[in-house]
Design a protein around this motif. Structure first.
Motif, PDB file in Angstrom:
ATOM      1  N   LEU A   1      21.808 -16.541  52.318  1.00 60.36           N
ATOM      2  CA  LEU A   1      21.820 -16.514  50.850  1.00 60.36           C
ATOM      3  C   LEU A   1      21.475 -17.931  50.416  1.00 60.36           C
ATOM      4  O   LEU A   1      22.160 -18.892  50.799  1.00 60.36           O
ATOM      5  CB  LEU A   1      23.194 -16.097  50.329  1.00 60.36           C
TER       6      LEU A   1
ATOM      7  N   PHE B   1      18.659 -20.526  47.643  1.00 50.73           N
ATOM      8  CA  PHE B   1      17.935 -20.664  46.377  1.00 50.73           C
ATOM      9  C   PHE B   1      16.828 -21.669  46.673  1.00 50.73           C
ATOM     10  O   PHE B   1      17.114 -22.786  47.153  1.00 50.73           O
ATOM     11  CB  PHE B   1      18.887 -21.171  45.284  1.00 50.73           C
TER      12      PHE B   1
ATOM     13  N   ARG C   1      17.488 -14.330  51.373  1.00 52.21           N
ATOM     14  CA  ARG C   1      17.713 -13.754  50.038  1.00 52.21           C
ATOM     15  C   ARG C   1      17.840 -14.867  49.019  1.00 52.21           C
ATOM     16  O   ARG C   1      18.778 -15.678  49.090  1.00 52.21           O
ATOM     17  CB  ARG C   1      18.994 -12.920  50.016  1.00 52.21           C
ATOM     18  N   ASP C   2      16.894 -14.896  48.090  1.00 49.43           N
ATOM     19  CA  ASP C   2      16.906 -15.930  47.063  1.00 49.43           C
ATOM     20  C   ASP C   2      17.832 -15.483  45.927  1.00 49.43           C
ATOM     21  O   ASP C   2      17.636 -14.417  45.341  1.00 49.43           O
ATOM     22  CB  ASP C   2      15.477 -16.148  46.546  1.00 49.43           C
ATOM     23  N   GLU C   3      18.847 -16.281  45.642  1.00 49.85           N
ATOM     24  CA  GLU C   3      19.835 -15.926  44.625  1.00 49.85           C
ATOM     25  C   GLU C   3      19.401 -16.405  43.239  1.00 49.85           C
ATOM     26  O   GLU C   3      18.767 -17.450  43.118  1.00 49.85           O
ATOM     27  CB  GLU C   3      21.179 -16.598  44.958  1.00 49.85           C
ATOM     28  N   ASP C   4      19.817 -15.653  42.223  1.00 49.12           N
ATOM     29  CA  ASP C   4      19.720 -16.135  40.854  1.00 49.12           C
ATOM     30  C   ASP C   4      21.088 -16.744  40.552  1.00 49.12           C
ATOM     31  O   ASP C   4      22.081 -16.012  40.437  1.00 49.12           O
ATOM     32  CB  ASP C   4      19.419 -14.944  39.922  1.00 49.12           C
ATOM     33  N   LEU C   5      21.142 -18.074  40.451  1.00 46.43           N
ATOM     34  CA  LEU C   5      22.454 -18.725  40.321  1.00 46.43           C
ATOM     35  C   LEU C   5      23.083 -18.527  38.941  1.00 46.43           C
ATOM     36  O   LEU C   5      24.267 -18.790  38.750  1.00 46.43           O
ATOM     37  CB  LEU C   5      22.354 -20.216  40.679  1.00 46.43           C
TER      38      LEU C   5
ATOM     39  N   LYS D   1      24.773 -14.381  39.833  1.00 43.55           N
ATOM     40  CA  LYS D   1      24.968 -14.332  41.289  1.00 43.55           C
ATOM     41  C   LYS D   1      25.180 -12.902  41.775  1.00 43.55           C
ATOM     42  O   LYS D   1      25.816 -12.096  41.090  1.00 43.55           O
ATOM     43  CB  LYS D   1      26.171 -15.211  41.666  1.00 43.55           C
ATOM     44  N   SER D   2      24.652 -12.633  42.950  1.00 44.05           N
ATOM     45  CA  SER D   2      24.749 -11.269  43.483  1.00 44.05           C
ATOM     46  C   SER D   2      26.192 -10.975  43.904  1.00 44.05           C
ATOM     47  O   SER D   2      26.938 -11.890  44.276  1.00 44.05           O
ATOM     48  CB  SER D   2      23.822 -11.114  44.687  1.00 44.05           C
TER      49      SER D   2
ATOM     50  N   LEU E   1      26.912 -12.532  47.259  1.00 40.27           N
ATOM     51  CA  LEU E   1      27.259 -13.959  47.271  1.00 40.27           C
ATOM     52  C   LEU E   1      28.723 -14.161  46.877  1.00 40.27           C
ATOM     53  O   LEU E   1      29.465 -14.905  47.517  1.00 40.27           O
ATOM     54  CB  LEU E   1      26.328 -14.754  46.339  1.00 40.27           C
TER      55      LEU E   1
ATOM     56  N   LYS F   1      31.581 -20.055  45.543  1.00 42.96           N
ATOM     57  CA  LYS F   1      30.525 -19.257  44.877  1.00 42.96           C
ATOM     58  C   LYS F   1      29.173 -19.978  44.885  1.00 42.96           C
ATOM     59  O   LYS F   1      28.397 -19.876  43.942  1.00 42.96           O
ATOM     60  CB  LYS F   1      30.932 -18.916  43.437  1.00 42.96           C
TER      61      LYS F   1
ATOM     62  N   ILE G   1      25.529 -21.288  47.055  1.00 42.19           N
ATOM     63  CA  ILE G   1      24.642 -21.113  48.196  1.00 42.19           C
ATOM     64  C   ILE G   1      24.535 -22.483  48.841  1.00 42.19           C
ATOM     65  O   ILE G   1      24.808 -23.495  48.170  1.00 42.19           O
ATOM     66  CB  ILE G   1      23.237 -20.572  47.788  1.00 42.19           C
TER      67      ILE G   1
END
Ligand code: GS8
Length: 219
Positions: free
Chosen positions: A8, A10, A33-37, A40-41, A44, A52, A54
């Motif tokens: 996980l 970014f 897996r690119d997270e949207d901070l 957050k998924s 994550l 919390k 990456i």
């Protein structure tokens, strides 16, 4: 059964890059897996409920958090290829000391050089250049920080190189003029496939920084 490895991450994160480089050095296949901070998924939040943040390495369903701990875990789990930490305890302690120095000195000063203005920015720029010079002294005439082979401290520091261009533009200085040996070392590291494929393009990082400056009302 084959290992299941998920990272996980970014894309502009130097902390995430450390894990990417270590996995590439070991030749490990993994799912990125690119997270949207900002959003957050659930994965994550479930895997790193404490910080919390990456990067998180999920190995066969179990999370490992914090980039330097992840790099050490990768090194210890996949021992055969490209050892990153030296086997000698004293040299190990020294490599960990300097990686901690990178987190305490390079990271905050780099961040504040692009994300602040005026006196605060000036102080951050000075601290960044000073910290690079200290690291340059530690590198000396060696090709890599640990000696002849690429190792833990190289993995810990080289991701920041992808941000140098953005920080130089924001802080109006040249890293190469200040610390030529660090730039020569970074270019040497970039010749490794593991590093070249793990670091984003400097222009892309600069665009990301400009976007963020705008959002913060700094432009
Ligand atoms: C730092 C991770 C971190 O700051 C490490 O892994 O070494 N000490 C940790 N991650 C950031 C993105 S990179 O700047 C992050 O996940 N931020 C999200 C948040 O704080 O909400």
């Amino acid at each position: 059964m084959a290992d299941e490895v998920v990272l996980l991450d970014f894309w502009p994160s130097f902390f995430g890059m450390r894990a990417r480089i270590a996995l590439a050095e070991k030749g490990i296949d993994y799912q990125y897996r690119d997270e949207d901070l900002q959003d957050k998924s659930p994965l994550l939040l479930q895997m790193n409920p404490v910080n919390k943040t990456i990067p998180v390495l999920v190995h066969n369903g179990k999370p490992i958090c914090e980039s330097l701990i992840i790099v050490q875990y990768i090194d210890e789990t996949w021992k055969g290829k490209s050892p990153l930490l030296p086997s000698n305890p004293l040299q190990q302690a020294q490599a960990r000391f300097w990686a901690d120095y990178v987190d305490k000195k390079i990271f905050p000063s780099l961040r504040d050089t692009w994300s602040t203005t005026g006196e605060q920015q000036e102080a951050a720029r000075k601290e960044f250049i000073e910290a690079l010079k200290v690291l340059e002294g530690e590198l000396g005439e060696k090709p890599y920080f640990g000696g002849d082979s690429f190792g833990f401290l190289d993995v810990s520091l080289v991701p920041f190189y992808s941000w140098f261009y953005a920080v130089e533009k924001c802080g109006n200085f040249s890293t190469e003029a200040e610390s030529p040996k660090i730039i020569a070392w970074a270019k040497r590291c970039m010749e490794r496939e593991s590093v070249a494929k793990s670091l984003p393009d400097s222009e892309k990082v600069y665009s990301y920084v400009l976007e963020n400056k705008k959002k913060m009302g700094l432009e």
